[in-house]
Scaffold this motif. Structure first.
Motif, PDB file in Angstrom:
ATOM      1  N   LEU A   1       0.920  -1.158   0.070  1.00  0.00           N
ATOM      2  CA  LEU A   1      -0.108  -0.064   0.017  1.00  0.00           C
ATOM      3  C   LEU A   1       0.861   1.290   0.081  1.00  0.00           C
ATOM      4  CD1 LEU A   1      -2.789   1.134  -0.169  1.00  0.00           C
ATOM      5  CD2 LEU A   1      -3.046   0.909   2.356  1.00  0.00           C
ATOM      6  N   VAL A   2       2.058   1.290   0.718  1.00  0.00           N
ATOM      7  CA  VAL A   2       2.809   2.452   0.845  1.00  0.00           C
ATOM      8  C   VAL A   2       3.275   2.520  -0.500  1.00  0.00           C
ATOM      9  CG1 VAL A   2       4.793   1.504   1.810  1.00  0.00           C
ATOM     10  CG2 VAL A   2       4.153   3.663   2.340  1.00  0.00           C
ATOM     11  N   SER A   3       3.485   1.605  -1.322  1.00  0.00           N
ATOM     12  CA  SER A   3       4.332   1.387  -2.679  1.00  0.00           C
ATOM     13  C   SER A   3       3.410   2.277  -3.522  1.00  0.00           C
ATOM     14  CB  SER A   3       4.347   0.055  -3.226  1.00  0.00           C
ATOM     15  OG  SER A   3       5.386  -0.430  -2.454  1.00  0.00           O
ATOM     16  N   SER A   4       2.103   2.620  -3.273  1.00  0.00           N
ATOM     17  CA  SER A   4       1.275   3.558  -3.818  1.00  0.00           C
ATOM     18  C   SER A   4       1.805   5.133  -4.123  1.00  0.00           C
ATOM     19  CB  SER A   4      -0.054   3.619  -3.436  1.00  0.00           C
ATOM     20  OG  SER A   4      -0.395   4.112  -2.128  1.00  0.00           O
ATOM     21  N   SER A   5       2.470   5.371  -3.397  1.00  0.00           N
ATOM     22  CA  SER A   5       3.526   6.486  -3.313  1.00  0.00           C
ATOM     23  C   SER A   5       4.137   6.842  -4.694  1.00  0.00           C
ATOM     24  CB  SER A   5       4.303   6.938  -2.004  1.00  0.00           C
ATOM     25  OG  SER A   5       5.110   5.919  -1.934  1.00  0.00           O
ATOM     26  N   LEU A   6       4.548   5.505  -5.441  1.00  0.00           N
ATOM     27  CA  LEU A   6       5.348   5.482  -6.612  1.00  0.00           C
ATOM     28  C   LEU A   6       4.462   5.886  -7.749  1.00  0.00           C
ATOM     29  CD1 LEU A   6       7.398   2.315  -5.727  1.00  0.00           C
ATOM     30  CD2 LEU A   6       8.415   4.674  -6.460  1.00  0.00           C
TER      31      LEU A   6
ATOM     32  N   CYS B   1       7.427  -1.270 -14.092  1.00  0.00           N
ATOM     33  CA  CYS B   1       7.130  -2.463 -13.518  1.00  0.00           C
ATOM     34  C   CYS B   1       8.101  -2.854 -12.562  1.00  0.00           C
ATOM     35  CB  CYS B   1       6.579  -3.306 -14.491  1.00  0.00           C
ATOM     36  SG  CYS B   1       5.265  -2.985 -15.382  1.00  0.00           S
ATOM     37  N   TYR B   2       9.259  -2.906 -12.772  1.00  0.00           N
ATOM     38  CA  TYR B   2      10.239  -3.522 -12.005  1.00  0.00           C
ATOM     39  C   TYR B   2      10.366  -2.373 -10.743  1.00  0.00           C
ATOM     40  CZ  TYR B   2      15.192  -3.767 -10.366  1.00  0.00           C
ATOM     41  OH  TYR B   2      16.449  -3.784  -9.547  1.00  0.00           O
ATOM     42  N   ILE B   3      10.459  -0.994 -10.758  1.00  0.00           N
ATOM     43  CA  ILE B   3      10.513  -0.164  -9.961  1.00  0.00           C
ATOM     44  C   ILE B   3       9.334  -0.405  -8.904  1.00  0.00           C
ATOM     45  CG2 ILE B   3      10.467   2.324  -9.199  1.00  0.00           C
ATOM     46  CD1 ILE B   3      12.062   2.908 -11.569  1.00  0.00           C
ATOM     47  N   ASN B   4       8.383  -0.431  -9.339  1.00  0.00           N
ATOM     48  CA  ASN B   4       6.949  -0.613  -8.677  1.00  0.00           C
ATOM     49  C   ASN B   4       6.812  -2.054  -7.860  1.00  0.00           C
ATOM     50  OD1 ASN B   4       4.944   1.639  -8.803  1.00  0.00           O
ATOM     51  ND2 ASN B   4       5.244   0.844 -11.043  1.00  0.00           N
TER      52      ASN B   4
END
Length: 404
Positions: free
Chosen positions: A49-54, A234-237
């Motif tokens: 969920l915190v990855s949604s900042s990306l 995609c990789y970064i996310n």
């Protein structure tokens, strides 16, 4: 400056400055990746969920470039650079005070709106003063220098976390913005003369974007480069979830694995120079697409056969990411080759599409129902297939309409 870099042998220090400006966005993207698990704990949410900042950051990058491009075509490159870097510095400092995920998302969008200025105007500045062949060399040189950013970003972030709270990462990003701002003020000379500037109204901007997109000499290589970058996004996310949550890499191990993949991008960017006398710009673009699709296929095998383990995953990721070292400079040079006075808007449209795909990759990964690695493999496969179709279309088009 314009006279100095119009020659085939552009100045290296000019490229270094442009690379520094362009590196702010990937540094701001990657440096805090090792901190995502810590941030998730502090905000009481999952790492995913915190990855949604990306994706939120990618949204800001996409919108910001579409704004800076036509503005720079109207008033020049330097003033927008000063404004964007100032916004980046301010937003980076505001990230320190984010005490929940919603606040972080807002300030990350603001940070992206500032940091994206270097991405769009570096490409435009190169097109202002170099022809297609020289621009391909310049973009490749810039990619080599830019490759340092994703190499050191997660590692630097991990080192900062050894001694400080994750807030310190955003202090480092603010300081980078200050250094870049000083470089623009004192070392960047305007590359777009007054007589070449466009008189654009709000209505004209949309007409110009539509006109640029309809130009097939721009559209096909632009889409090839954007879909190719979609593989990277995609990789970064998903990198943190796959490598740290699924394969249990530590923060430092993750940083080194992430950096290794970026080394591949640097290597193929350097090879772009070596291959210049043997292969055309279009052929080098095709080689990059082949390298990427090979890596994605290996990654898909690793997802279907978990017993193959982490080594095959790392090899697949390495090739999928490294191919951008060839696809990025050559697709950009081709797309910008006939844009002339509207280089800022053309660069902005390309950057906007790139990070729109970054946003879509994050959304796609969140909705796919399988394991993290299989989700990543399938998302990458979609982007790399579209990239290679676009490369094929570009080759067909330029076989009829020769490259400038």
């Amino acid at each position: 400056m314009t006279q100095a870099v119009t020659a085939q042998n552009y100045k290296l220090n000019w490229i270094l400055l442009l690379a520094l400006l362009t590196s702010i966005a990937p540094l701001s993207t990657d440096m805090y990746l090792p901190a995502l698990p810590d941030m998730a704990k502090e905000f009481s949410v999952t790492t995913l969920l915190v990855s949604s900042s990306l994706p939120a950051y990618f949204l800001g990058l996409a919108i910001g470039q579409l704004i800076y491009g036509p503005i720079s075509d109207r008033i020049g490159r330097k003033i927008p650079l000063i404004f964007g870097l100032s916004l980046h510095i301010t937003a980076s400092l505001l990230c320190i005070y984010a005490d929940d995920l919603q606040t972080l998302l807002i300030v990350r969008v603001l940070q992206a709106l500032g940091s994206c200025v270097g991405l769009v105007l570096a490409r435009a500045a190169i097109r202002d003063v170099l022809d297609t062949s020289s621009a391909a060399k310049a973009f490749a040189s810039m990619m080599i220098v830019m490759g340092v950013a994703p190499v050191i970003a997660p590692t630097l972030g991990a080192w900062v976390l050894l001694f400080f709270h994750w807030h310190a990462i955003f202090i480092v990003l603010a300081l980078l913005g200050v250094v870049s701002l000083l470089g623009v003020i004192f070392a960047f000379t305007e590359t777009l003369p007054v007589e070449r500037r466009l008189k654009l109204s709000f209505r004209h901007v949309f007409q110009l974007y539509f006109k640029i997109f309809r130009d097939l000499s721009y559209c096909f290589p632009m889409l090839a480069g954007c879909f190719s970058f979609g593989v990277l996004f995609c990789y970064i996310n998903a990198a943190t979830t796959v490598l740290m949550d699924s394969y249990h890499l530590s923060e430092q191990q993750f940083a080194y694995a992430f950096g290794l993949n970026a080394v591949g991008t640097m290597f193929l960017s350097a090879m772009n120079h070596k291959l210049e006398h043997k292969f055309s710009v279009l052929q080098r673009l095709s080689i990059g697409g082949f390298v990427q699709i090979t890596g994605v296929c290996l990654l898909l095998i690793a997802a279907l056969l978990p017993q193959m383990g982490l080594p095959l995953v790392l090899i697949g990721l390495f090739l999928a990411v490294a191919g951008i070292g060839l696809t990025a400079p050559n697709s950009t040079a081709l797309a910008m080759s006939k844009q002339g006075r509207q280089a800022g808007s053309a660069s902005a449209l390309m950057g906007g599409f790139q990070f729109l795909f970054g946003l879509l990759s994050g959304i796609l990964l969140n909705f796919l129902p399988w394991t993290a690695l299989f989700n990543l493999s399938m998302a990458m496969l979609l982007f790399v297939l579209c990239a290679n179709v676009s490369i094929f279309a570009a080759k067909r088009f330029f076989s009829i309409q020769p490259v400038a």
